[in-house]
Write a protein that holds these residues in place. Sequence first.
Motif, PDB file in Angstrom:
ATOM      1  N   ASN A  22       0.842  -1.192   0.000  1.00 24.86           N
ATOM      2  CA  ASN A  22       0.000   0.000   0.000  1.00 24.86           C
ATOM      3  C   ASN A  22       0.879   1.244   0.000  1.00 24.86           C
ATOM      4  O   ASN A  22       1.916   1.308   0.676  1.00 24.86           O
TER       5      ASN A  22
ATOM      6  N   GLU B 204       0.316   5.157   0.556  1.00 28.35           N
ATOM      7  CA  GLU B 204      -0.642   6.192   0.969  1.00 28.35           C
ATOM      8  C   GLU B 204      -0.206   7.549   0.441  1.00 28.35           C
ATOM      9  O   GLU B 204       0.896   7.725  -0.087  1.00 28.35           O
TER      10      GLU B 204
ATOM     11  N   ALA C 232      -2.183  -2.527  -1.545  1.00 31.03           N
ATOM     12  CA  ALA C 232      -1.123  -3.460  -1.937  1.00 31.03           C
ATOM     13  C   ALA C 232      -1.551  -4.358  -3.103  1.00 31.03           C
ATOM     14  O   ALA C 232      -0.753  -4.619  -4.018  1.00 31.03           O
ATOM     15  N   GLU C 233      -2.798  -4.805  -3.070  1.00 33.50           N
ATOM     16  CA  GLU C 233      -3.260  -5.751  -4.099  1.00 33.50           C
ATOM     17  C   GLU C 233      -3.279  -5.093  -5.481  1.00 33.50           C
ATOM     18  O   GLU C 233      -2.907  -5.695  -6.486  1.00 33.50           O
TER      19      GLU C 233
END
Length: 129
Positions: free
Chosen positions: A42, A44, A54-55
Amino acid sequence: MDNKELYRIALDATKNSYAPFSGFRVGAALLTKDGRLFTGVNVENSSLGATICAERTACVKAVSEGYREFEAIAVASPGEDAWPCGICRQFLYEFAPDLRVISGKDEDSLKEYRLYELLPEGFRLEEHI
Ligand code: THU
């Protein structure tokens, strides 16, 4: 590669997570049908809505390198499980409705679902045009 191994790679990737706002570090490990591996974290942003999970990071890395056929994804956060959010479920569904999705709070309590179980009736435009 077994689920534990894939999960360990996702957990290791969390070291590169950029999560200064939530403090929630997430890593993903996406395995292609032909055995290639793409990790993601991830990332931000001060404009919070610009954050990417993250995916999706892992998926975008894979697709932009020419890989679109996926076997499994493991998602990890230290000491926590981290199942994909709704946006990530839909994002991954585009490429792999039958993707195996793996998470758990540690490598000994992993669960696995198919993406179509986590996102019943997911949307694919190609089925409408
Ligand atoms: N996050 C992910 O990266 N993946 C998930 O499956 C759930 C949420 C991130 C987004 C944000 O940086 C932080 O976790 C808190 O929402």
